[in-house]
Design an enzyme around this catalytic site. Structure first.
Site, mmCIF file in Angstrom:
data_model
loop_
_atom_site.group_PDB
_atom_site.id
_atom_site.type_symbol
_atom_site.label_atom_id
_atom_site.label_comp_id
_atom_site.label_asym_id
_atom_site.label_seq_id
_atom_site.Cartn_x
_atom_site.Cartn_y
_atom_site.Cartn_z
ATOM 1 N N ASP A 1 4.281 9.501 -44.506
ATOM 2 C CA ASP A 1 4.289 9.638 -45.904
ATOM 3 C C ASP A 1 3.421 8.807 -46.228
ATOM 4 O OD1 ASP A 1 5.697 6.870 -46.713
ATOM 5 O OD2 ASP A 1 6.583 7.943 -44.774
ATOM 6 N N ASP B 1 3.900 6.243 -48.446
ATOM 7 C CA ASP B 1 4.512 5.181 -49.146
ATOM 8 C C ASP B 1 4.585 5.497 -50.744
ATOM 9 O OD1 ASP B 1 6.011 2.788 -48.695
ATOM 10 O OD2 ASP B 1 4.576 1.544 -49.316
HETATM 11 N N1 LIG Z 1 6.827 4.323 -46.394
HETATM 12 C C1 LIG Z 1 7.726 3.546 -45.594
HETATM 13 N N2 LIG Z 1 8.098 2.436 -45.573
HETATM 14 C C2 LIG Z 1 8.740 1.747 -44.654
HETATM 15 N N3 LIG Z 1 9.200 2.387 -43.372
HETATM 16 C C3 LIG Z 1 8.947 3.629 -43.487
HETATM 17 N N4 LIG Z 1 9.192 4.411 -42.492
HETATM 18 C C4 LIG Z 1 8.713 5.685 -42.810
HETATM 19 N N5 LIG Z 1 8.043 5.596 -43.827
HETATM 20 C C5 LIG Z 1 7.992 4.335 -44.414
#
Ligand SMILES: Nc1ncnc2[nH]cnc12
Ligand SMILES: CSC[C@H]1O[C@H](OP(=O)(O)O)[C@H](O)[C@@H]1O
Length: 295
Positions: free
Chosen positions: A214, A216
């Site tokens: 992703d 974030d």
């Molecule tokens: N955006 C994110 N922040 C923290 N841990 C994660 N694991 C997968 N995506 C994450």
């Protein structure tokens, strides 16, 4: 002639979100390991791959029952050490902090910033103080092996990057995400510390394969991360991770030389406490770690 300082590797794999088992191990059996620090996240799966002894542990336990803060990192690494593991390949789902690391990208991180604050981070303590070097927390030999395997199977992987380790379990605010971007971090996750620190204290080589799931919470054109997205992308990439792990093992199969980065001798000059002041109970408890450096 076989160099007498070489020993057969035992490869540990720590599976993260979406990776709760390791297929293809011969004679595989789950077994419990008890440690002075309590129970590991789960039983450990021990088997063989191409003649190499393998030990697998799902970081959050099967069914994902441990939060990033409640994972017993000390017990996990201790259990690996107790089973003779020499090298750990860790797998983690991470968020991307860079435009050019979209979901689906694999990153071989080489640095960490540890912002966690609610976890036990060391095997040492009062009565036995030790400080291991950590400037280079990832073993470059393991990194080379993973990179070579990735090339062989045609799996693109980005070499290098800083993994920001946050406490969680909530994801970051946008302001936090922007801050970590300004610090130059590449990816963000919640688990590789203290795992990498403890592996170093246990003199086990450690490398981390970070799988971007992703963007974030910072990207103007993408929704902020949700578990749903992480699960979907991690699931879609799990087979590639397994293939990469399986392709990496042959690169590590030969008797291993002493680690060129010194991961496996990290305790040599680490103990600070004067011999007369060392707590006998601590010495006894940590014997499996310290046997090589304290007679
Ligand atoms: N955006 C994110 N922040 C923290 N841990 C994660 N694991 C997968 N995506 C994450
Ligand atoms: C399910 S999203 C957050 C969760 O996923 C990552 O775990 P892991 O590193 O074990 O793959 C992240 O660090 C969080 O623990």
């Amino acid at each position: 002639m076989m160099d007498q300082h070489r020993k057969m590797p035992i490869i540990g794999v720590i599976g993260g979100s979406g990776v709760y088992s390791l297929d293809g191990l011969h004679g595989a059996e789950w077994g419990e390991v008890h440690t002075p620090f309590g129970a590991p996240s789960d039983a450990l799966l021990v088997g063989e791959l191409g003649g190499v002894r393998m030990v697998f542990l799902p970081r959050h336990g099967r069914g994902h029952v441990q939060t990033p803060s409640t994972v017993n990192y000390r017990a996990n690494i201790w259990a690996m050490k107790a089973l003779g593991v020499t090298d750990i390949l860790a797998v983690s789902a991470v968020g991307s902090l860079k435009e050019d690391l979209p979901p689906g990208t694999f990153v071989l991180v080489d640095q960490f910033i540890d912002r966690t604050f609610a976890r036990e981070k060391s095997f040492f303590g009062p009565g036995l103080v030790g400080h291991v070097p950590l400037a280079h927390p990832i073993c470059s030999r393991l990194g080379d092996a993973i990179a070579a395997a990735a090339q062989e199977i045609g799996q693109p992987i980005r070499r290098g990057g800083t993994y920001m380790v946050m406490e969680g379990p909530q994801f970051s605010t946008k302001a936090e995400s922007e801050l970590y971007r300004a610090w130059g971090c590449s990816v963000i996750g919640m688990t590789n510390m203290p795992e990498a620190k403890l592996a170093r204290e246990a003199e086990i080589c450690y490398a981390s394969i970070a799988m971007v799931t992703d963007f974030d919470g910072w990207h103007p054109d993408h929704d902020a991360v949700t578990v749903d997205q992480v699960v979907r992308v991690a699931g879609a990439n799990a087979a590639k991770v397994r293939q990469l792990l399986q392709a990496t093992v042959p690169h590590l199969a030969a008797p291993r030389p002493p680690c060129r980065d010194g991961c496996d001798t990290a305790l040599e000059h680490a103990i600070m406490t004067a011999p007369a002041q060392r707590d006998p109970a601590m010495l006894e408890a940590l014997k499996p770690l310290l046997a090589r450096v304290i007679a």
